[in-house]
Every structure is written in C-alpha cells, then in structure tokens.
Design an enzyme around this catalytic site. Structure first.
Site, PDB file in Angstrom:
ATOM      1  N   LYS A 256       0.858  -1.195   0.000  1.00 40.75           N
ATOM      2  CA  LYS A 256       0.000   0.000   0.000  1.00 40.75           C
ATOM      3  C   LYS A 256       0.888   1.236   0.000  1.00 40.75           C
ATOM      4  O   LYS A 256       1.799   1.354   0.817  1.00 40.75           O
ATOM      5  CB  LYS A 256      -0.918  -0.009   1.230  1.00 40.75           C
ATOM      6  CG  LYS A 256      -1.711   1.286   1.424  1.00 40.75           C
ATOM      7  CD  LYS A 256      -2.745   1.188   2.547  1.00 40.75           C
ATOM      8  CE  LYS A 256      -3.341   2.557   2.880  1.00 40.75           C
ATOM      9  NZ  LYS A 256      -4.335   2.517   3.977  1.00 40.75           N
ATOM     10  N   ASP A 261      -2.779  10.041   3.883  1.00 34.61           N
ATOM     11  CA  ASP A 261      -4.184   9.633   3.972  1.00 34.61           C
ATOM     12  C   ASP A 261      -4.933  10.585   4.893  1.00 34.61           C
ATOM     13  O   ASP A 261      -4.896  10.456   6.112  1.00 34.61           O
ATOM     14  CB  ASP A 261      -4.264   8.191   4.517  1.00 34.61           C
ATOM     15  CG  ASP A 261      -5.705   7.742   4.731  1.00 34.61           C
ATOM     16  OD1 ASP A 261      -6.629   8.404   4.200  1.00 34.61           O
ATOM     17  OD2 ASP A 261      -5.900   6.713   5.411  1.00 34.61           O
ATOM     18  N   LYS A 268     -10.287  12.433   8.562  1.00 31.38           N
ATOM     19  CA  LYS A 268      -9.827  11.933   9.856  1.00 31.38           C
ATOM     20  C   LYS A 268      -9.904  13.070  10.879  1.00 31.38           C
ATOM     21  O   LYS A 268      -9.226  14.072  10.744  1.00 31.38           O
ATOM     22  CB  LYS A 268      -8.381  11.435   9.751  1.00 31.38           C
ATOM     23  CG  LYS A 268      -8.266  10.152   8.966  1.00 31.38           C
ATOM     24  CD  LYS A 268      -6.905   9.532   9.102  1.00 31.38           C
ATOM     25  CE  LYS A 268      -6.800   8.266   8.266  1.00 31.38           C
ATOM     26  NZ  LYS A 268      -7.624   7.160   8.774  1.00 31.38           N
ATOM     27  N   ASP A 280       1.307   6.006   5.813  1.00 33.88           N
ATOM     28  CA  ASP A 280       0.366   5.121   5.140  1.00 33.88           C
ATOM     29  C   ASP A 280       0.945   4.507   3.860  1.00 33.88           C
ATOM     30  O   ASP A 280       0.252   3.816   3.124  1.00 33.88           O
ATOM     31  CB  ASP A 280      -0.923   5.889   4.843  1.00 33.88           C
ATOM     32  CG  ASP A 280      -2.154   5.016   4.973  1.00 33.88           C
ATOM     33  OD1 ASP A 280      -2.045   3.914   5.540  1.00 33.88           O
ATOM     34  OD2 ASP A 280      -3.224   5.431   4.483  1.00 33.88           O
ATOM     35  N   ASP A 340     -12.414   6.901   3.622  1.00 34.09           N
ATOM     36  CA  ASP A 340     -11.203   6.639   4.419  1.00 34.09           C
ATOM     37  C   ASP A 340     -10.745   5.180   4.300  1.00 34.09           C
ATOM     38  O   ASP A 340      -9.658   4.839   4.743  1.00 34.09           O
ATOM     39  CB  ASP A 340     -11.452   7.018   5.884  1.00 34.09           C
ATOM     40  CG  ASP A 340     -10.169   7.211   6.670  1.00 34.09           C
ATOM     41  OD1 ASP A 340      -9.091   7.242   6.035  1.00 34.09           O
ATOM     42  OD2 ASP A 340     -10.241   7.324   7.904  1.00 34.09           O
ATOM     43  N   GLU A 342      -9.524   3.778   1.819  1.00 37.91           N
ATOM     44  CA  GLU A 342      -8.971   3.998   0.474  1.00 37.91           C
ATOM     45  C   GLU A 342      -7.897   2.989   0.103  1.00 37.91           C
ATOM     46  O   GLU A 342      -7.714   2.672  -1.056  1.00 37.91           O
ATOM     47  CB  GLU A 342      -8.413   5.432   0.385  1.00 37.91           C
ATOM     48  CG  GLU A 342      -6.988   5.625   0.924  1.00 37.91           C
ATOM     49  CD  GLU A 342      -6.828   5.295   2.398  1.00 37.91           C
ATOM     50  OE1 GLU A 342      -7.839   5.381   3.125  1.00 37.91           O
ATOM     51  OE2 GLU A 342      -5.719   4.934   2.825  1.00 37.91           O
ATOM     52  N   ARG A 344      -7.642  -0.197   0.487  1.00 38.29           N
ATOM     53  CA  ARG A 344      -8.131  -1.416  -0.169  1.00 38.29           C
ATOM     54  C   ARG A 344      -8.544  -1.140  -1.618  1.00 38.29           C
ATOM     55  O   ARG A 344      -8.509  -2.029  -2.457  1.00 38.29           O
ATOM     56  CB  ARG A 344      -9.276  -2.021   0.646  1.00 38.29           C
ATOM     57  CG  ARG A 344     -10.461  -1.132   0.815  1.00 38.29           C
ATOM     58  CD  ARG A 344     -11.404  -1.577   1.925  1.00 38.29           C
ATOM     59  NE  ARG A 344     -10.912  -1.256   3.260  1.00 38.29           N
ATOM     60  CZ  ARG A 344     -11.544  -1.568   4.388  1.00 38.29           C
ATOM     61  NH1 ARG A 344     -12.691  -2.220   4.358  1.00 38.29           N
ATOM     62  NH2 ARG A 344     -11.046  -1.232   5.555  1.00 38.29           N
TER      63      ARG A 344
HETATM   64  N1  BES Z   1      -4.554   4.217   6.829  1.00 38.51           N
HETATM   65  C1  BES Z   1      -5.717   3.890   7.545  1.00 38.51           C
HETATM   66  C2  BES Z   1      -5.510   2.782   8.567  1.00 38.51           C
HETATM   67  C3  BES Z   1      -4.767   3.155   9.813  1.00 38.51           C
HETATM   68  C4  BES Z   1      -5.443   3.682  10.888  1.00 38.51           C
HETATM   69  C5  BES Z   1      -3.425   2.908   9.922  1.00 38.51           C
HETATM   70  C6  BES Z   1      -4.758   3.965  12.050  1.00 38.51           C
HETATM   71  C7  BES Z   1      -2.738   3.196  11.078  1.00 38.51           C
HETATM   72  C8  BES Z   1      -3.407   3.725  12.149  1.00 38.51           C
HETATM   73  C9  BES Z   1      -6.807   3.402   6.593  1.00 38.51           C
HETATM   74  O1  BES Z   1      -6.800   3.960   5.344  1.00 38.51           O
HETATM   75  C10 BES Z   1      -8.099   3.759   7.220  1.00 38.51           C
HETATM   76  O2  BES Z   1      -8.363   4.912   7.354  1.00 38.51           O
HETATM   77  N2  BES Z   1      -8.877   2.755   7.575  1.00 38.51           N
HETATM   78  C11 BES Z   1     -10.126   2.970   8.229  1.00 38.51           C
HETATM   79  C12 BES Z   1     -11.117   1.974   7.671  1.00 38.51           C
HETATM   80  C13 BES Z   1     -12.514   2.226   8.119  1.00 38.51           C
HETATM   81  C14 BES Z   1     -13.040   3.467   7.480  1.00 38.51           C
HETATM   82  C15 BES Z   1     -13.349   1.045   7.749  1.00 38.51           C
HETATM   83  C16 BES Z   1      -9.919   2.754   9.719  1.00 38.51           C
HETATM   84  O3  BES Z   1      -9.220   1.833  10.105  1.00 38.51           O
HETATM   85  O4  BES Z   1     -10.452   3.551  10.489  1.00 38.51           O
HETATM   86 ZN    ZN Z   2      -5.004   4.610   4.654  1.00 35.21          ZN
HETATM   87 MG    MG Z   3      -7.903   5.765   5.271  1.00 36.63          MG
END
Ligand code: BES
Ligand code: ZN
Ligand code: MG
Length: 492
Positions: A256, A261, A268, A280, A340, A342, A344
């Site tokens: 990734k 992000d 966020k 990220d 968010d 993104e 995947r």
């Molecule tokens: N990059 C984040 C995941 C992340 C969160 C990495 C905290 C490290 C620390 C990812 O893109 C994300 O935002 N995922 C969301 C998914 C949700 C919207 C289903 C998450 O984990 O909150």
């Molecule tokens: Zn992310």
């Molecule tokens: Mg995200």
C-alpha cells in the site's frame, strides 16, 4: 558499518567498547571466568547496584586508561529460556548505551546456544538498526557519536558466511524507515517512483512506472478514484528482480502506497492522528526496501515482482464523494461508503495487476486498518491467508527476523457485511471485525488459483518510543520478513 568476527579472548580484546551478556543464574561466576583485570571491582560494583542480570538490566562502566575504555554488562535472564530475540533486544539496549563512544565495539554473547549464523546475523542487524538516526531534515545535523566497526567475539567461524547478508538487509530496512519517516511533502507518489527507479538503476532491477493514463487504459477505476482528489499525479510502480540462470520460483509483493491519507471527505478527525498518516505508505516502503535488499543479495532461481499503486487520499472538488460507485480493473463494482477505506481500493487494482503476472504466490503489506491496531497492538502485524503453506512460510520468516506476526481468521461469513444494494460490494463493513472484512474485500481482487497472503502493518509500521531494535519513529517493518520469505520458499 563494518561487522566482523573476532576470536580474541575477552581479556586480550583491543577495542573501545566491550559488551558482555550475562546469565541471571551465574553472572558472578561468568565474570570471574573471563579473567578481566578489574573483575573484583566489577563484582563489587554490581553488588552495590543490585544487578542481577535479569533480561533488560544493564550496567555501563567507564574505565578510563583501560582497553576497553567502556564496559557494558547486559542481563540475558535465565539461560534456559533464552531466545535469539532476547539477544537482539540485549544487543540493541547495549548499543544504545554505547552511544557517545566511538572506536571499535565488541560484543560477547553465548552464541553457542544457537545456530551461530542466525545468532550472529540477528545481533549484527540489531546493533546497526538500533543505532539508526534520521538527520535528513535538520538544518544543523548532530550525528550520533557511535561506532563504525563491530566485532562479534567468540562466534564460530562457520558464521562468517552470514555476515554478508547483514548490510544489504539493513540498508533495505533503513531505506524503508527513511521513506516512511519522511514528511508527506517530501515523499510523494512521484518521489517514491523516483526512489524506486534509482535503486533499480543502482542494483540492476527492471523498473516500470505506469502513469495515470496507462492506469486508465487498464481500467484501474478503484485506484484512480482515490487519486482523483489530489493535485499530485498517481504513480503505479512495478520493479522486477530476475536471477541469472533458471527460474524456479516467481513471486509478487504488493505494498500500500498512500503517501498521505487525510481520510478524504470521511476526514480523519478527533483521536485519529492525521499528521502520522504520512506512514500510510509503509507497505510500499517495505516492498521497495525488500527490493533493494534482494537486488543486492541476488538469490538464485528467483523472479520477484514489487508492485505499488501510489497516490494520496486528499480532498478537492474532484475528490470522490462518499457513496460514489467505481469499477476496478477486474470489472467488479464498488460502492465507496467510506472514503477513508482507500487503501483497499488502491490494492484492489494492484492485486488484479499482480494476479495477471500469474506468480506462484502474492503477498501484500498494508497499513490497512485501525482495527488491526486495536486487535494486535503495535508490535504484531496481522496475517490473513487461506493457504497453509504460505502461512507457515511467512510465520517462519517473521520469526527468524524477530518481527511480530499473528495469523488472523479469514471469516467468510463476514462478507455479508460488505453487501451493497447497488454495486457488487461496499468498501467497508461494520466496525466490529474491521480488519477481517478488509481482508475479505482484498480477496475479491486476487485470482483464486494463486496463493495469497495479506499482512496488516497498521500498528507495526511506527513506534512512539525506542523499542527493541527500533528507534522511535518508522520501524521499516516487513523488509526482513519479506527477504527471509524469499529464501524460505527457495528451500523447497
Ligand atoms: N490508513 C488507515 C488505517 C490506519 C489507521 C493505519 C490507524 C494506522 C493507524 C486506513 O486507510 C483507514 O483509514 N482505515 C479505516 C477503515 C474504516 C473506514 C473502515 C480505519 O481503520 O479507520
Ligand atoms: Zn489509509
Ligand atoms: Mg484511510
């Protein structure tokens, strides 16, 4: 940093800093047995300090006018429970305690309890990696006063062969740490692609970068949807390592590569540390770091592909709306119910691309979900795969590297959570089990006949404080596991 073996006895060793590992049950006897001239003084001082050589205990002595001029005694705990990872941690702790002293550093550990190659490699890597410091962004950098020359004292000669692996692997980890640690105005999709091209040139990899138009032509609608909210151009990076001679194993590693992000319109906010979301692209850093290491190590019989669909997740007038429906390059349609989620979306098209190469196995690494951090914390990555052999290989590889990993379930019934009324699927399911639905989402984009594993490194990519062999900041997690994994597979 030069790392060699020394067969000198402890009392004859002629460097500046000497590190000695001691067992809890026998540390006084051990000190007696080394024949050091100042042993009575040491034993007296250790008693005074109530030093018991428990794991994590450390005592440093300045011995001016002496050779060595600094002695570091580090506890290893009880010998019967000692693991190679304990040697790593003790080496890192002692290496940190040696900061401030330059000159040759010697380390004497109970190597004979382990396979000497593995122990020597682990300790060599631990010392170099724990002394890493990123000074690139200081206007007046103050480098650590540290040794540049390490001798592993008393290791069996047979370990000599493994020493050559330490430098390429550590350089790969350091590259990954620098990529992750750099701010998002420094590491962008373009500079990430430039770095990939640079290492390709230096170490003889094939390198291709697909531009936005190329990705459009391939129908990468999921990846490009994420990229469309940024002023920066997406860059789809593909590096290839090909051994000279016959190829017995073809593999693909996908990372990734979100250089920032923000969350997009599902911005966020609150507890989410948005400024940390420069990390990220940790998956891509691991993959590019592994490429750097593998390209220098040149394993035989291997063809390895390194794939990164890099972009930013930002907000502007053309950014995706929550609710948009997009089509990935395998024709599947996705309702983006959360912008968010993104990573995947970018991985979807990267995994379709990797599948088209028909490799023997695909592994992806991604800072994919906060849910994985909640489940496993910041020392253990989550592993999802339905292939038993791949699971075993990766778990062994991670174990050998000292990187934490834990296999998680690919619970097929949770796919229900990704059902969309309009499209083939949504990109997010319910909060509970969020790292599992993320894995199930990715599965939709991998060709079923290809063994595939997904590693969620959202927790392990970064550490807030010095921990084990990782200084605070980017860890470079994944490089060592990936490199070991390539060798693990070549065994059969
Ligand atoms: N990059 C984040 C995941 C992340 C969160 C990495 C905290 C490290 C620390 C990812 O893109 C994300 O935002 N995922 C969301 C998914 C949700 C919207 C289903 C998450 O984990 O909150
Ligand atoms: Zn992310
Ligand atoms: Mg995200």
């Amino acid at each position: 940093m030069k790392i060699t073996l020394s067969s000198a006895g402890l009392k004859d060793w002629d460097g500046s800093v000497l590190i000695i590992g001691l067992f809890e049950e026998a540390h006084e006897k051990q000190i007696q047995s080394f024949g050091l001239p100042y042993k009575s003084y040491l034993i007296h001082r250790l008693k005074e300090q109530k030093f018991r050589a428990k794991s994590g205990e450390i005592q440093a002595f300045d011995l001016p006018e002496n050779t060595p001029s600094k002695l570091i005694l580090v506890g290893l705990g009880e010998s019967k429970s000692l693991l190679i990872n304990d040697l790593r941690n003790a080496a890192a702790l002692s290496a940190r305690a040696s900061i401030g002293t330059i000159g040759k550093l010697g380390i004497f550990f109970p190597w004979e309890l382990f396979d000497p190659e593995s122990a020597a490699q682990a300790v060599g890597e631990a010392i170099r990696l724990s002394l890493f410091k990123d000074l690139r962004f200081k206007s007046k950098p103050e480098p650590l006063l540290k040794t540049n020359c390490i001798e592993l004292i008393g290791v069996n000669k047979s370990a000599e062969a493994c020493l050559g692996k330490i430098s390429p692997i550590c350089a790969g980890v350091e590259l990954a740490r620098e990529l992750v640690g750099a701010p998002p105005n420094n590491v962008t999709p373009s500079t990430l692609a430039e770095t990939a091209a640079l290492i390709s040139k230096e170490y003889g990899l094939q390198s291709t970068v697909l531009e936005k138009e190329d990705c459009e032509a391939k129908g990468m609608g999921a990846y490009l949807a994420v990229a469309q909210g940024s002023d920066l151009e997406p860059k789809f990076i593909h590096l290839i390592y090909k051994a000279k001679g016959p190829i017995k194993r073809r593999i693909a590693m996908v990372g990734k590569g979100l250089t920032f992000d923000s969350g997009g319109y599902n911005l966020k906010v609150g507890a989410a540390q948005i400024d940390l979301m420069k990390f990220d692209m940790g998956g891509s850093a691991a993959v590019i770091g592994a490429a750097r290491a593998i390209a220098e190590l040149k394993p035989e019989n291997l063809e390895a592909h390194f794939i990164v669909a890099s972009c930013e997740n930002m907000i502007n007038g053309s950014a995706i709306h929550p609710g948009d429906i997009v089509e990935a390059s395998n024709g599947k349609t996705i309702e983006i119910n959360n912008t968010d989620a993104e990573g995947r979306l970018t991985l979807a098209d990267a995994l379709v691309y990797a599948s088209e190469l028909e490799p023997d196995a695909i592994v992806d690494l991604a800072t994919l979900t906060g849910a994985c951090v909640i489940a496993l914390g910041d020392e253990i990555a989550g592993l999802w795969t339905e292939n038993e052999q791949l699971a075993t290989e990766l778990i062994n590889a991670a174990k050998a590297s000292g990187e934490g990993i834990w296999r998680m379930p690919m619970q097929a019934t949770y796919k229900e959570g990704l059902k969309s009324m309009l499209a083939d699927m949504k990109n997010t399911g319910p909060r509970a089990g969020g790292s599992i639905t993320a894995g199930l989402f990715l599965k939709e984009f991998v060709k079923e006949s290809i063994p595939w594993a997904h590693i969620d490194i959202a927790g392990t990519v970064w550490t807030d404080k010095d921990r084990g062999i990782d200084p605070a900041g980017a860890t470079g997690y994944g490089v060592r596991t990936l490199v070991n994994w390539t060798y693990e597979q070549l065994k059969h």
